[in-house]
Design a protein around this motif. Structure first.
Motif, short mmCIF file in Angstrom:
data_model
loop_
_atom_site.label_atom_id
_atom_site.label_comp_id
_atom_site.label_asym_id
_atom_site.label_seq_id
_atom_site.Cartn_x
_atom_site.Cartn_y
_atom_site.Cartn_z
N ALA A 220 0.87 -1.19 0.00
CA ALA A 220 0.00 0.00 0.00
C ALA A 220 0.89 1.22 0.00
O ALA A 220 1.92 1.24 0.66
N ASN A 222 0.08 5.45 -0.23
CA ASN A 222 -0.82 6.57 -0.50
C ASN A 222 -0.80 7.50 0.71
O ASN A 222 -0.07 7.25 1.67
N SER A 225 -4.73 9.31 5.09
CA SER A 225 -6.18 9.49 5.14
C SER A 225 -6.87 8.69 4.02
O SER A 225 -7.89 8.04 4.24
N SER A 226 -6.30 8.69 2.81
CA SER A 226 -6.89 7.94 1.70
C SER A 226 -6.92 6.46 2.00
O SER A 226 -7.92 5.78 1.74
N LEU A 227 -5.82 5.96 2.55
CA LEU A 227 -5.76 4.53 2.84
C LEU A 227 -6.76 4.14 3.93
O LEU A 227 -7.39 3.08 3.85
N ASN A 229 -9.57 5.64 4.56
CA ASN A 229 -10.90 5.68 3.94
C ASN A 229 -11.13 4.45 3.05
O ASN A 229 -12.16 3.81 3.12
N GLU A 230 -10.10 4.18 2.25
CA GLU A 230 -10.21 3.07 1.30
C GLU A 230 -10.51 1.74 2.00
O GLU A 230 -11.30 0.94 1.52
N HIS A 231 -9.82 1.53 3.13
CA HIS A 231 -9.98 0.24 3.83
C HIS A 231 -10.92 0.35 5.03
O HIS A 231 -11.00 -0.58 5.83
N ARG A 232 -11.58 1.47 5.13
CA ARG A 232 -12.58 1.71 6.19
C ARG A 232 -12.03 1.39 7.58
O ARG A 232 -12.56 0.57 8.33
#
Lengths: 250, 426
Positions: A220, A222, A225-227, A229-232
């Motif tokens: 991974a 990124n 914050s994106s990660l 969000n992406e993986h909740r």
């Protein structure tokens, strides 16, 4: 041009230790932009320290390319060594010497003049709360004080890029807080921070972008914050366990 | 230059804060020089000044054994301890076991008779040839009962040889006197006058001992003059313990990782260590020489006479010190742990000292070792120092010792650089 804007640019990197059949990295690619606060995480044995050692020139790579601010490490070792500072996990100074003497010596090796060294010694010892013990031998210091000396030496020459390998391991909350704050101040002035640690709460506080490594691969890469969000996930620890599993790795 | 100065300052600070290391490097060699010189000086005195206790059991009742005893006493190296007639050979041996004496002589019961008989026979044989005595006289072969020389097994061969030499010279003197007496009386039909007898038996050509020297000096070498240069070299090379471990410690510690990430060659660190420890070797030499010159006479030991060529002395000391630091750096570069550096370093120095002639004189070594000793840097150091201290030579006289030493030093440096390159340290 993109490489010139990157603090670190790794392309198609392959590396394996001599005598070991399995390669630690094959065709690894990673870009860290200038001014970033970048975290590299992974389970034990994932290859974090090996990657930092490759980026600092402590290990020689076979194929691929590792550039710091556009300079290929293996071709411009001396120039590259001026660009970065390194805070190793182990205490990397002379325990018989005082903080001022250690800074004086390593400052000279970093290429500073006598005047620059004197200026930086006063400034850093003041910022890191070591002024009162500036002439006492480091072997008498607590772990936290030694961590601050370790950091001070690494930033003597005001490096563009600062590699930090577990910079706060074994210190109390106050020292951790002081070190993280100081690192943020450095970053505000333009220093790129490349950080690795098992202190994931601290990492959440410090890092903007992260890469997770497992078995020599980047799984991974990124913004944090994106990660999340992406993986909740609500935090780095949950993200870490989701992506790398819960089994022992060492 | 600033980097080198800062590194030397760092090395000196670390060195001076290691009190045990300093004691090892400075106090121990001084102690070693004092102890070894004192012991060897006692040995020299034992041989040259002190008398060796000698048990004497005289079974003979005649006058000649008494003359032999006087001759032994006159040699001056024995302290005679005569045993009374009631004692036996067993008593002699048990007194030697008790270390009452390390040497004993038993003169056989018929010794005087034997000597007189031998004088008579030799005289007859001699005069036969000049027709003074009819050659019908046939002397049977002589069956002599030997003197017994007991010695304690702790006595070294060289020491026994000198005792044996003294005994033989006394025997020769006594027997020659009786042969001369007998010859004279047989020819002249009256006794030989004492003055003539003395002229014949005691009128040896005198021997004057002169130590060979290049500067014409007549200083007789002593234990100090031999020992101080040898143990100074030993001390210099023993910095391998401190310097070798210092390099290993630095390699294993985090500071080395940091040094490798800074824009300065590790050669600067290596140069700094050489300069720092070269200063230490100079200090060691100055300290040990000073003790030889000023302290030894106050301790009753012979004083050290410094060579006339002080520049030569400085250059030889520098060459020895540089070689010692190069050797230590080599050990430090290749050793993986401090234990390896200390163990291998210490043992290798003792071996190099042994094959280099520091422990056993070079001339006393077997021929095969004389070839091997050429590879010991300590041998060339010792030869250079002896050229100055014992032979009174100048720098030009010892150049042939300094050149091999420098060649070995350069080889050690190249090996160290190869090791650093192989380990990706430079």
């Amino acid at each position: 041009m993109e490489q010139m804007n990157a603090a670190v640019s790794i392309e198609d990197l392959s590396f394996g230790y001599k005598g070991q059949p399995r390669k630690n990295f094959t065709h690894l690619n990673l870009q860290i932009k200038k001014g970033d606060r970048f975290g590299i995480f992974g389970p034990n044995g994932a290859g974090k320290t090996t990657l930092i050692n490759l980026m600092t020139g402590l290990l020689n790579y076979e194929t691929g390319s590792v550039r710091l601010s556009g300079y290929e490490i293996k071709n411009h070792k001396k120039n590259v060594n001026r660009l970065f500072g390194f805070v190793p996990q182990d205490f990397s100074f002379y325990h018989e010497l005082s903080p001022a003497e250690n800074l004086g010596f390593f400052g000279a090796w970093a290429g500073l003049t006598k005047q620059q060294i004197q200026h930086k010694i006063t400034e850093l010892l003041e910022i890191l709360g070591l002024q009162e013990v500036r002439n006492k031998p480091v072997h008498k210091f607590s772990g936290g004080m030694k961590r601050r000396v370790n950091l001070a030496i690494s930033v003597m020459h005001e490096p563009e890029i600062l590699f930090l390998d577990e910079p706060t391991v074994g210190v109390d909350v106050q020292t951790r807080h002081a070190i993280i704050n100081y690192l943020k101040q450095l970053n505000d002035k333009g220093t790129t921070l490349i950080y690795t640690s098992h202190q994931l709460h601290e990492a959440e506080d410090l890092c903007e972008n992260i890469a997770l490594i497992d078995e020599g691969r980047i799984i991974a890469n990124n913004s944090l914050s994106s990660l999340l969000n992406e993986h909740r996930q609500g935090g780095l620890e949950g993200l870490f366990l989701t992506l790398t599993g819960k089994e022992y790795r060492d | 230059m600033f980097k080198l100065r800062a590194t030397i300052l760092k090395d000196i600070r670390i060195l001076t804060r290691d009190k045990v290391g300093l004691i090892l490097m400075l106090a121990m060699p001084v102690l070693l020089a004092i102890v070894i010189t004192s012991v060897q000086n006692s040995t020299f005195e034992l041989v040259n000044d002190n008398k060796v206790p000698l048990l004497l059991y005289n079974k003979d009742k005649g006058p000649i054994s008494e003359e032999l005893i006087k001759a032994l006493d006159k040699i001056g190296i024995f302290e005679l301890k005569k045993l009374s007639g009631t004692q036996t050979e067993k008593d002699v041996i048990s007194r030697m076991h008790a270390k009452d004496a390390l040497v004993a002589i038993i003169i056989p019961a018929n010794y005087s008779e034997e000597v007189l008989g031998k004088a008579k026979r030799i005289t007859q044989d001699a005069l036969k040839n000049i027709d003074v005595i009819a050659d019908t006289v046939i002397n049977p072969p002589m069956k002599e009962i030997p003197l017994l020389l007991y010695y304690h097994p702790v006595l070294q061969q060289s020491f026994r040889n000198s005792i044996d030499g003294g005994l033989r010279s006394a025997l020769q003197l006594v027997q020659s006197r009786y042969i001369v007496k007998r010859l004279y009386s047989s020819i002249n039909e009256h006794d030989i006058p004492d003055s003539l007898e003395n002229q014949i038996t005691s009128n040896q050509t005198p021997v004057t001992e002169i130590p060979v020297s290049r500067d014409g000096s007549r200083n007789i070498p002593n234990a100090t003059q031999h020992n101080i240069p040898a143990w100074t070299i030993f001390a210099m090379f023993f910095i391998v313990i401190s310097l070798g471990s210092s390099i290993v410690r630095e390699k294993l510690s985090g500071s080395f990782i940091r040094l490798r990430t800074l824009p300065t060659s590790f050669m600067v660190a290596l140069a700094s260590k050489q300069i720092t420890y070269l200063l230490v070797t100079l200090l060691q030499a100055a300290l040990i020489f000073s003790i030889g010159v000023w302290l030894f006479p106050k301790m009753g030991l012979p004083s050290l006479n410094l060579p006339g060529d002080k520049v030569g002395l400085l250059l030889v000391t520098l060459a020895c010190g540089w070689c010692a630091t190069s050797f230590a750096i080599c050990i430090g570069v290749f050793a993986q742990t401090q234990e390896q550096a200390n163990g291998f370093g210490a043992v290798s120095i003792v071996i190099l000292a042994a094959i280099g002639g520091l422990l056993v004189p070079a001339f006393a070594m077997p021929a095969s070792f004389r070839l091997i000793m050429q590879f010991s840097p300590l041998h060339w150091c010792l030869e250079a120092y002896y050229g100055l201290f014992l032979e009174g030579g100048k720098l030009k006289d010892i150049l042939m010792n300094i050149i091999p030493l420098l060649i070995i030093t350069v080889i050690l440096q190249l090996i160290a650089i190869y090791g650093l390159k192989r380990k990706n340290l430079i």
